[in-house]
Scaffold this active site. Structure first.
Site, PDB file in Angstrom:
ATOM      1  N   LYS A 241       0.700  -1.180   0.091  1.00 31.55           N
ATOM      2  CA  LYS A 241      -0.092   0.002  -0.003  1.00 31.55           C
ATOM      3  C   LYS A 241       0.844   1.153  -0.062  1.00 31.55           C
ATOM      4  O   LYS A 241       0.299   2.172  -0.431  1.00 31.55           O
ATOM      5  CB  LYS A 241      -1.046  -0.006   1.324  1.00 31.55           C
ATOM      6  CG  LYS A 241      -1.903  -0.981   0.984  1.00 31.55           C
ATOM      7  CD  LYS A 241      -3.312  -0.741   1.888  1.00 31.55           C
ATOM      8  CE  LYS A 241      -4.369  -1.983   1.535  1.00 31.55           C
ATOM      9  NZ  LYS A 241      -5.739  -1.690   2.000  1.00 31.55           N
TER      10      LYS A 241
ATOM     11  N   LYS B 293      -5.765 -11.025  -5.400  1.00 35.35           N
ATOM     12  CA  LYS B 293      -6.917 -11.302  -4.483  1.00 35.35           C
ATOM     13  C   LYS B 293      -8.173 -10.259  -4.713  1.00 35.35           C
ATOM     14  O   LYS B 293      -7.944  -9.032  -5.246  1.00 35.35           O
ATOM     15  CB  LYS B 293      -6.449 -10.873  -3.082  1.00 35.35           C
ATOM     16  CG  LYS B 293      -7.396 -10.745  -1.967  1.00 35.35           C
ATOM     17  CD  LYS B 293      -6.840 -10.304  -0.490  1.00 35.35           C
ATOM     18  CE  LYS B 293      -7.140  -8.645  -0.496  1.00 35.35           C
ATOM     19  NZ  LYS B 293      -8.177  -8.327   0.236  1.00 35.35           N
TER      20      LYS B 293
ATOM     21  N   LYS C 285     -11.634  -4.512  -2.115  1.00 37.43           N
ATOM     22  CA  LYS C 285     -12.531  -3.316  -2.333  1.00 37.43           C
ATOM     23  C   LYS C 285     -11.649  -2.200  -2.976  1.00 37.43           C
ATOM     24  O   LYS C 285     -12.401  -1.472  -3.814  1.00 37.43           O
ATOM     25  CB  LYS C 285     -12.975  -2.792  -0.930  1.00 37.43           C
ATOM     26  CG  LYS C 285     -13.916  -3.417  -0.172  1.00 37.43           C
ATOM     27  CD  LYS C 285     -13.922  -2.854   1.121  1.00 37.43           C
ATOM     28  CE  LYS C 285     -13.750  -4.042   2.216  1.00 37.43           C
ATOM     29  NZ  LYS C 285     -13.616  -3.317   3.422  1.00 37.43           N
TER      30      LYS C 285
HETATM   31  P1  ATP Z   1      -9.092  -3.436   0.941  1.00 43.74           P
HETATM   32  O1  ATP Z   1      -8.638  -4.152  -0.181  1.00 43.74           O
HETATM   33  O2  ATP Z   1      -9.245  -2.111   0.863  1.00 43.74           O
HETATM   34  O3  ATP Z   1      -7.926  -3.913   2.012  1.00 43.74           O
HETATM   35  P2  ATP Z   1     -10.570  -5.769   1.559  1.00 43.74           P
HETATM   36  O4  ATP Z   1     -11.358  -5.955   0.607  1.00 43.74           O
HETATM   37  O5  ATP Z   1      -9.353  -6.674   1.659  1.00 43.74           O
HETATM   38  O6  ATP Z   1      -9.986  -4.288   1.670  1.00 43.74           O
HETATM   39  P3  ATP Z   1     -11.022  -5.646   4.430  1.00 43.74           P
HETATM   40  O7  ATP Z   1     -11.972  -4.639   5.206  1.00 43.74           O
HETATM   41  O8  ATP Z   1      -9.536  -5.496   4.568  1.00 43.74           O
HETATM   42  O9  ATP Z   1     -11.380  -5.798   2.946  1.00 43.74           O
HETATM   43  O10 ATP Z   1     -11.282  -7.253   4.918  1.00 43.74           O
HETATM   44  C1  ATP Z   1     -12.486  -7.725   5.762  1.00 43.74           C
HETATM   45  C2  ATP Z   1     -12.358  -9.132   5.834  1.00 43.74           C
HETATM   46  O11 ATP Z   1     -12.556  -9.877   4.514  1.00 43.74           O
HETATM   47  C3  ATP Z   1     -10.949  -9.554   6.166  1.00 43.74           C
HETATM   48  O12 ATP Z   1     -11.230 -10.717   7.116  1.00 43.74           O
HETATM   49  C4  ATP Z   1     -10.512  -9.952   5.051  1.00 43.74           C
HETATM   50  O13 ATP Z   1      -9.452 -10.999   5.333  1.00 43.74           O
HETATM   51  C5  ATP Z   1     -11.437 -10.871   4.193  1.00 43.74           C
HETATM   52  N1  ATP Z   1     -11.167 -10.589   2.873  1.00 43.74           N
HETATM   53  C6  ATP Z   1     -10.900  -9.564   2.225  1.00 43.74           C
HETATM   54  N2  ATP Z   1     -10.732  -9.790   0.728  1.00 43.74           N
HETATM   55  C7  ATP Z   1     -10.978 -11.152   0.736  1.00 43.74           C
HETATM   56  C8  ATP Z   1     -10.888 -12.044  -0.475  1.00 43.74           C
HETATM   57  N3  ATP Z   1     -10.581 -11.753  -1.583  1.00 43.74           N
HETATM   58  N4  ATP Z   1     -11.027 -13.372  -0.208  1.00 43.74           N
HETATM   59  C9  ATP Z   1     -11.230 -13.818   1.218  1.00 43.74           C
HETATM   60  N5  ATP Z   1     -11.408 -13.197   2.235  1.00 43.74           N
HETATM   61  C10 ATP Z   1     -11.170 -11.861   2.004  1.00 43.74           C
END
Ligand code: ATP
Ligand code: LTN
Length: 329
Positions: free
Chosen positions: A111, A192, A195
């Site tokens: 990041k 992955k 968001k």
């Molecule tokens: P960002 O991309 O902004 O970091 P994010 O999509 O990873 O956000 P978070 O709020 O950071 O979302 O994560 C919330 C939960 O969802 C965490 O437990 C994270 O491990 C899980 N998570 C996020 N993306 C995935 C994915 N692609 N597959 C499985 N679990 C996920």
């Protein structure tokens, strides 16, 4: 009952990866654990954000968690900034965590790379996360695979604290699901689903209407072969679709491979799209009802903050005493 704790950032809309990797497990944990879940608004401030929409995004994330099946009577759901013990413990843990170990965090490297200015908050993100977990005497932390390294840091910091100041903090265990822990971007199945990634087509959102979900899933990138086989290394796109289908249908992957033998990739995508639409329908329905009733969400969060504060304040009293701070009379 053992305690579980997990958190989610109010950044952007929640996607299928968040639900399959984390939230799905939280709903189940409510019946078997003392379950505590947090919308981590202070974490959302570590990246550029719009102050005019943070409060709203926080309430929307909480509403979506309720719609996904969290029940304020059976779990504690609250907003991180409503419980100041989290930030207080962060400072104390900042004096236990080392610069070197934070510099090694891969999420920080990803990041901060290419940014002109990187906030101290982004660097300190994992310590705030450790404080979230440790100020609730957490036994297990259900998260997706991307949070493994942050959890390891939380454990290291807790162990170091206990070694230095005496047994005070509970050392938590990670709980990463065997399947669905790393849902991949439909347009780029080697990354992955996320968001914050700039891949709206590859990211089915929990609130996408059925036609949008169908479009996103039907345009998923697959390989040039024909065989529907689970092989993440050589068939990343097909394997990702099989994992999604396996979780939402509750069917083991070998059974799916058998039932889809001879079918084409188009059939696989249609099957996944229908299954995801069916899986999300009740969540979307409950969300629509909550959207019209923000007071219900605020009420749940107020109840959650009160429950969370009473636990966290108790842990902070122990921490202050162990670290030698003068008690306020
Ligand atoms: P960002 O991309 O902004 O970091 P994010 O999509 O990873 O956000 P978070 O709020 O950071 O979302 O994560 C919330 C939960 O969802 C965490 O437990 C994270 O491990 C899980 N998570 C996020 N993306 C995935 C994915 N692609 N597959 C499985 N679990 C996920
Ligand atoms: N960093 C986590 C969100 C998070 C979290 C936590 C998860 C903040 N505090 C405590 C588990 C426990 C993420 O999902 N990106």
């Amino acid at each position: 009952m053992p305690r579980v704790f997990s958190g989610i950032q109010p950044t952007g809309e929640l996607h299928l990866g968040n639900l399959l990797g984390a939230i799905r497990q939280w709903v189940v944990d409510q019946d078997t654990h003392d379950a505590v879940f947090c919308v981590v608004d202070l974490h959302a401030m570590t990246a550029p954000y719009d102050p005019a929409s943070l409060a709203d995004a926080t309430r929307r994330t909480a509403a979506l968690l309720l719609a996904a099946g969290l029940d304020p009577q059976r779990c504690t759901l609250f907003v991180q900034s409503h419980v100041p013990a989290h930030t207080e413990l962060t400072w104390i843990l900042n004096c236990v965590a080392s610069f070197g170990e934070l510099r090694r965090m891969t999420q920080f490297k990803d990041k901060s790379g290419g940014q002109e200015s990187v906030s101290v908050g982004l660097f300190d993100y994992p310590v705030l996360m450790a404080a979230d977990i440790l100020c609730h005497d957490t036994d297990r932390v259900p998260v997706g695979d991307d949070q493994r390294q942050h959890l390891e840091l939380a454990r290291d910091v807790a162990q170091r604290f206990n070694h230095r100041f005496g047994e005070t903090l509970v050392v938590p265990e990670p709980a990463i699901p065997p399947i669905g822990a790393r849902v991949m971007d439909l347009q780029d199945p080697t990354s992955k689903m996320s968001k914050s990634a700039d891949s709206p087509q590859g990211t089915p959102l929990l609130l996408d209407p059925p036609d949008v979900l169908t479009k996103k899933i039907r345009s998923a990138v697959t390989d040039s072969g024909r065989e529907i086989r689970y092989d993440p290394e050589n068939k990343a796109g097909v394997s990702n679709l099989l994992e999604i289908l396996s979780v939402v249908r509750g069917t083991p992957i070998p059974d799916l491979e058998a039932s889809l033998a001879g079918a084409g990739y188009g059939d696989l995508k249609s099957t996944v799209a229908d299954a995801v639409i069916e899986y999300l329908a009740p969540v979307q329905e409950r969300y629509a009802a909550l959207e019209d009733d923000p007071a219900r969400v605020d009420e749940a969060l107020a109840l959650g903050a009160a429950k969370a504060s009473s636990v966290a304040d108790g842990v902070l009293r122990r921490v202050r005493s162990a670290t030698g701070l003068l008690t306020r009379q």
